[in-house]
Design a protein around this motif. Structure first.
Motif, short mmCIF file in Angstrom:
data_model
loop_
_atom_site.label_atom_id
_atom_site.label_comp_id
_atom_site.label_asym_id
_atom_site.label_seq_id
_atom_site.Cartn_x
_atom_site.Cartn_y
_atom_site.Cartn_z
N ALA A 533 9.19 -2.04 0.19
CA ALA A 533 8.59 -2.59 -1.03
C ALA A 533 7.68 -1.56 -1.67
O ALA A 533 7.43 -0.48 -1.11
CB ALA A 533 7.81 -3.86 -0.71
N LEU A 534 7.18 -1.93 -2.85
CA LEU A 534 6.21 -1.08 -3.54
C LEU A 534 4.97 -0.92 -2.68
O LEU A 534 4.41 -1.92 -2.19
CB LEU A 534 5.83 -1.71 -4.88
N ASP A 535 4.54 0.29 -2.46
CA ASP A 535 3.32 0.58 -1.70
C ASP A 535 2.16 0.58 -2.69
O ASP A 535 1.94 1.55 -3.41
CB ASP A 535 3.45 1.93 -1.00
N LEU A 536 1.43 -0.54 -2.74
CA LEU A 536 0.40 -0.70 -3.76
C LEU A 536 -0.72 0.31 -3.58
O LEU A 536 -1.20 0.90 -4.56
CB LEU A 536 -0.16 -2.12 -3.71
N SER A 537 -1.16 0.53 -2.34
CA SER A 537 -2.28 1.46 -2.13
C SER A 537 -1.87 2.87 -2.53
O SER A 537 -2.66 3.60 -3.17
CB SER A 537 -2.73 1.42 -0.67
N ALA A 538 -0.65 3.31 -2.18
CA ALA A 538 -0.20 4.66 -2.55
C ALA A 538 0.03 4.77 -4.05
O ALA A 538 -0.29 5.79 -4.67
CB ALA A 538 1.08 5.01 -1.79
N THR A 539 0.58 3.71 -4.65
CA THR A 539 0.79 3.71 -6.11
C THR A 539 -0.54 3.76 -6.85
O THR A 539 -0.69 4.50 -7.84
CB THR A 539 1.59 2.45 -6.52
N ASN A 540 -1.52 2.99 -6.39
CA ASN A 540 -2.84 3.02 -7.01
C ASN A 540 -3.51 4.38 -6.85
O ASN A 540 -4.16 4.89 -7.78
CB ASN A 540 -3.73 1.94 -6.39
N ALA A 541 -3.37 4.97 -5.66
CA ALA A 541 -3.98 6.29 -5.42
C ALA A 541 -3.37 7.33 -6.33
O ALA A 541 -4.07 8.21 -6.87
CB ALA A 541 -3.81 6.68 -3.96
N LEU A 542 -2.03 7.28 -6.54
CA LEU A 542 -1.37 8.24 -7.42
C LEU A 542 -1.83 8.06 -8.86
O LEU A 542 -2.05 9.03 -9.59
CB LEU A 542 0.15 8.07 -7.31
#
Length: 671
Positions: A533-542
């Protein structure tokens, strides 16, 4: 007094969480549940109020008064009544009319000017007719304040009534008519931001009782409310049901007809700041009609059986308004309708064999049809987005097989295998693209459980224990979908497979004269075995690094499911006669521990709630033979700062804090 959220203190491996501090409560039993703020879905844990199923959990808000008992049933269910479920049931049984006169009242006054008043009266109207009328009001208790303008926040303003009329036209027939009404104008608790991805909107540093919120005049005008409105509810719930039973000699025929209505208007400041990044206002109009017919055999028969039919029909309209002015530069309105109906047939059998052996079995077939209709998202003064209707039609079987053995009266062991089913669901909230509306698949749980119930020392020590393993297929979970050039939005998805296992212990101990101890302990582990699934923490960090949204996907195979592993709750009381045996004084303590909880798959840091331990105390005085009692108490005795749930809105991730220490007193009288 037990609130909807407080139900988690009654059993092991139970989690109840208010969404964003509002009237919507989500329930988890043994890790099975659903974080459903929009009420678009059937819950994996079904609430029953006096045998009436409530598929929309908010409809039970404010109804937990004048209760007679609460039963929490874990595991897949649905072969003896109502709807099938994957997680279990919570049964609330309220007090029935009596054939002799009873009446009473209770007043509870506590910190932050909180006041709770309960009253009831019950008795005969005629030879074969009885009634009961009960009510509750709740005011005050707001413990939050805004340090910028010292605005007080969180006061309750709620009232509820319930009436019951019982009639026995002959000695084989019972009829019960019940009506209830609840009005809620309470303020809601505001979350505290723990992560902000937009450097232009810094995260405020707040004290334990502090909160930020702000309502713009433009947004207030859009939703048709006053600009002085605080985060609050404006809800009215009401319903009526009629239950009838007829003893046919060989069996009892029962009918339950019910109608429930919900009118909810709610304003929340979801980002917990003065910025206009997540202010939300929603309107919900919903009603549920249900009809159940079932026939139950005599309890003394070697073969006990139940057969029945159940039908429900749900109609709902919702409107969501968001103020994203400081983030997306516009305000949003998403509105739609939803229709749903379900029809199930069920049968349950218990076969009594010699030597205390019982064979158990049951089956349920359920069909569910639901449609999401006419959904539009309007970017105010900008554009209107219209979406195709979505729908789902599901047909599934569920059931159970088991065996019980009770070699002596004080000891029983059991083993059972059960399969539970829950229909698919929709996501409908700030919709930007059609893909967000794809319905999920139905979920199912194959459960194995073994346990024992033992009066080790009759009237002194009772110990119950259970161990369980769940094979969880297509688990529905609130994950995220990244809308290009817009940001992440919540979306329900399926986890192809996960596993849950755990153990539970419950003890009632009377080790010494006057000493009574009760303890529940649960340990559970949940692991995703197939999930990407979408990795929210990694997406937010990027996004924080680049300032542009780009999806990062991760495999969560082997990752812990995130539910609290260890939970325990209990109480101890010392009951001592005093003053020449005329009175009894009862000091006691209660406690609750909850392990950390991941708010996103594999969540750490701001994406994981820390563990907490709460302690309470009370002292009660009452006559040995008298109608009154008086009690003083304290909850969260050491005034711990702890958090009960959390979520993300736009660029802010926030936690919702639990109440601080409350000190109060109760005076009750019953005749």
């Amino acid at each position: 007094m037990v609130s909807n959220v407080g139900l988690q203190s009654l059993a092991s491996n139970v989690t109840t969480q208010s969404m964003l501090g509002t009237a919507t409560v989500n329930y988890y039993i043994r890790g099975v549940g659903l974080q459903d703020y929009t009420q678009n879905n059937t819950s994996p844990v079904m609430m029953y109020m006096d045998d009436v199923a409530f598929p929309l959990s908010t409809m039970t808000s404010g109804m937990l008064f004048d209760t007679a008992s609460v039963d929490i049933v874990p595991g897949p269910v649905g072969t003896a009544h109502g709807l099938a479920d994957t997680g279990g049931e919570i049964h609330i049984h309220t007090a029935d009319p009596t054939k002799v006169w009873h009446y009473g009242a209770r007043q509870d006054i506590a910190s932050y000017a909180r006041s709770i008043t309960d009253v009831y009266v019950s008795g005969p109207l005629a030879r074969n007719v009885q009634f009961r009328l009960a009510g509750q009001t709740m005011h005050g208790g707001g413990w939050q304040y805004d340090p910028q303008n010292h605005t007080h926040l969180g006061d309750a303003n709620e009232g509820a009534l319930r009436g019951k009329l019982a009639w026995q036209p002959d000695n084989r027939t019972d009829i019960m008519l019940t009506g209830h009404w609840m009005r809620d104008l309470s303020q809601v608790v505001v979350g505290q931001p723990v992560l902000n991805l937009d450097p232009s909107l810094p995260t405020p540093v707040l004290g334990s009782r502090q909160a930020n919120w702000d309502l713009s005049p433009q947004f207030a005008h859009l939703v048709g409310r006053s600009a002085t409105m605080k985060p609050s509810e404006n809800n009215m719930l009401w319903g009526v049901d009629i239950k009838a039973s007829r003893d046919l000699g060989f069996a009892t025929l029962k009918s339950i007809s019910a109608y429930e209505a919900e009118r909810e208007s709610e304003y929340t400041d979801q980002d917990g700041t003065v910025y206009r990044g997540g202010d939300m206002y929603r309107n919900i109009q919903a009603n549920v009609f249900s009809q159940e017919l079932r026939m139950e055999s005599e309890k003394q028969s070697p073969i006990e059986w139940v057969v029945g039919l159940y039908y429900n029909r749900v109609r709902m309209k919702q409107s969501f308004y968001y103020d994203f002015t400081d983030y997306r530069r516009f305000m949003v309105n998403t509105h739609y309708g939803q229709n749903q109906q379900a029809f199930s047939q069920f049968a349950d059998l218990t076969y009594k064999l010699p030597h205390g052996v019982r064979l158990l079995g049951g089956i349920n077939h359920e069909s569910d049809d639901r449609q999401l209709l006419n959904l539009e998202t309007v970017h105010i003064n900008s554009e209107r987005l219209s979406f195709y209707n979505e729908g789902g039609n599901y047909n599934q079987f569920s059931g159970h097989l088991g065996v019980q053995w009770q070699p002596i009266q004080q000891f029983q062991v059991y083993f059972k295998v059960s399969k539970g089913y829950k229909p698919g669901s929709f996501t409908a909230n700030d919709t930007a693209v059609q893909a967000q509306l794809r319905p999920t698949k139905p979920e199912s749980v194959l459960a194995f459980e073994v346990g024992e119930k033992a009066d080790v020392v009759p009237n002194k020590i009772r110990l119950n224990a259970a161990a369980f393993y769940y094979s969880y297929h297509n688990q529905q979970i609130l994950s995220d979908y990244l809308v290009p050039n817009y940001g992440p939005e919540g979306m329900f998805v399926n986890i192809p497979h996960s596993e849950i296992w755990g153990v539970e212990f419950s003890a009632e101990i009377h080790p010494l004269p006057h000493v009574y101890v009760h303890e529940n302990l649960g340990y559970q582990r949940m692991k995703f075995t197939q999930f990407q699934a979408l990795d929210l923490s990694a997406t937010n960090a990027l996004y924080k690094q680049s300032g542009a949204w780009s999806a990062v996907f991760s495999s969560y195979n082997g990752v812990d499911g995130g539910m609290p592993k260890l939970t325990l709750n209990g109480d101890a009381e010392y009951r001592q006669p005093v003053l020449s045996q005329k009175y009894q004084i009862s000091p006691g303590i209660d406690w609750m521990y909850r392990d950390s909880q991941a708010l996103q798959p594999g969540g750490l840091g701001p994406y994981r709630l820390p563990p907490y331990f709460l302690l309470g105390a009370h002292l009660t005085l009452k006559p040995m033979h008298g109608p009154w009692y008086i009690s003083v108490y304290a909850s969260n005795l050491v005034n711990r700062r702890y958090y009960v749930t959390g979520q993300e809105t736009t660029t802010t991730f926030f936690w919702v804090q639990g109440p601080p220490r409350f000190v109060g007193g109760r005076l009750g009288i019953n005749f």
